[in-house]
Write an enzyme that holds these catalytic residues in place. Structure first.
Site: not given
Ligand code: SAH
Ligand code: SF4
Length: 352
Positions: A93, A106, A113, A117, A120, A163-164, A195, A218-220, A337
């Protein structure tokens, strides 16, 4: 058989290829400029080339790996999301967000991936494959062609699609380098942001290379227990080491680092968690992006309330930590994403 993608070649490789075909060196420059300045999409567009060269290009290279499978527009028309099918039937996408003068893309770095997480949609799909450098940058070119019709260009590119990117480090940075060529697409490294979920060796390599590309982490969560329950990679690269690597990055590059924080109801949105975050980021040159969770099919968590978002931000503000709540653009078209590809994959997609 799928032909090699022309965008996977850098200029020296393209020059060598044309040399092998007995073409003079200046032809390679013409092809390069056709691809990256004129944004030509097919061999027939290269009217400045002799026909035998156009035929050679057409017979030996694919000029696209991205077949548009679905296109969605947000209600306000400012966000466009495209689902692309790759030649091997994987899906990725790409999203275009228009905001004032900014045209932010984006883009995806992988199909699926491997990082898992829990919240995601892409993580819920699992890993399919890495994209090639050409497949990464072609996403930018496809949208650049469309923006050019309105006399516009992409202003920023974020690697926040599927993806990462640091799990596909070389291809991602080659794509950025290739788009940066002043004699080609000429989009400088500073306009890109990577990211990452926090792959430490890659962050250290990125720091050592002193890249001008922006870095977002991506800390969270502010404790290892909570972060590991959301982001399994945290077991391998815990928070303390991650923050230290970020500190080294800011010192080596003079740039600030961005932290992303998806606010999830009753998970990571309490004032106590905000206090812990403040302590963690003390003295670090950084910015925090707060993103209310985009709920996904495979995760029960819900978005925080408006009040807890405001209270969380207030605590960071009071501590002098720069932070923004990201406006939820494109939420009506599942611009989160991986959300579209997940459905395409499960056979639920209705192609318009
Ligand atoms: N893999 C990388 C980049 C892609 S994800 C990463 O994890 O950073 C891009 C951002 O979207 C990341 O900060 C991820 O944690 C966040 N993200 C993924 N799923 C999400 C969701 N359902 N709601 C809000 N943010 C989300
Ligand atoms: Fe992969 Fe980023 Fe999604 Fe984590 S948040 S599963 S690293 S795409």
């Amino acid at each position: 058989m799928t032909l090699p993608l022309i965008f996977d070649l850098d200029l020296p490789q393209l020059t060598q290829q044309l040399k092998d075909w007995g073409q003079p060196a200046y032809r390679a420059k013409q092809v390069w400029q056709g691809l990256y300045q004129n944004l030509w999409a097919k061999p027939q567009d290269f009217s400045n080339l002799p026909k035998d060269l156009r035929d050679n290009l057409a017979e030996n290279f694919a000029f696209t790996h991205l077949e548009e499978a679905q296109r969605l527009y947000s209600k306000d028309g400012q966000t466009t999301k495209v689902l692309f099918r790759l030649p091997d039937s994987q899906y990725i996408e790409t999203v275009l967000m228009r905001y004032e003068d900014r045209r932010t893309l984006c883009i995806s770095s992988q199909a699926g991936c491997a990082m898992g997480c829990v919240f995601c949609a892409t993580g819920q799909m699992g890993f399919r494959r890495n994209l090639s450098s050409g497949e990464i940058l072609e996403q930018v070119l496809v949208f650049a062609r469309q923006l050019a019709e309105d006399g516009e260009r992409p202003t920023n590119v974020v690697l926040m699609g599927m993806g990462e990117p640091f799990h596909n480090y070389d291809a991602t940075l080659e794509a950025i380098d290739r788009l940066g060529d002043p004699d080609g697409f000429n989009m400088g490294a500073r306009r890109f942001t990577i990211s990452t979920v926090g792959l430490l060796p890659a962050i250290r390599r990125f720091t050592a290379e002193k890249r001008q590309v922006g870095l977002a982490i991506s800390l969270h969560a502010a404790t290892d227990e909570l972060r590991s329950s959301m982001l399994p990679i945290n077991d391998r690269y815990p928070i303390k080491d991650l923050i230290r690597a970020c500190q080294e990055y800011t010192e080596a590059t003079g740039r600030r680092v961005t932290f992303e924080w998806a606010l999830i109801l009753d998970q990571n949105d309490s004032p106590e968690e905000a206090d812990r975050l403040v302590k963690l980021l003390h003295g670090l040159n950084c910015h925090v992006n707060i993103i209310p969770l985009n709920p996904t099919q495979g995760y029960a968590g819900q978005r925080s309330t408006r009040e807890s978002v405001a209270a969380f931000k207030q605590i960071l503000d009071n501590a002098g930590i720069s932070c923004t709540v990201r406006v939820r653009r494109g939420i009506d078209i599942q611009a989160g994403c991986g959300q579209l590809a997940e459905r395409a994959d499960g056979g639920l997609l209705q192609v318009n």
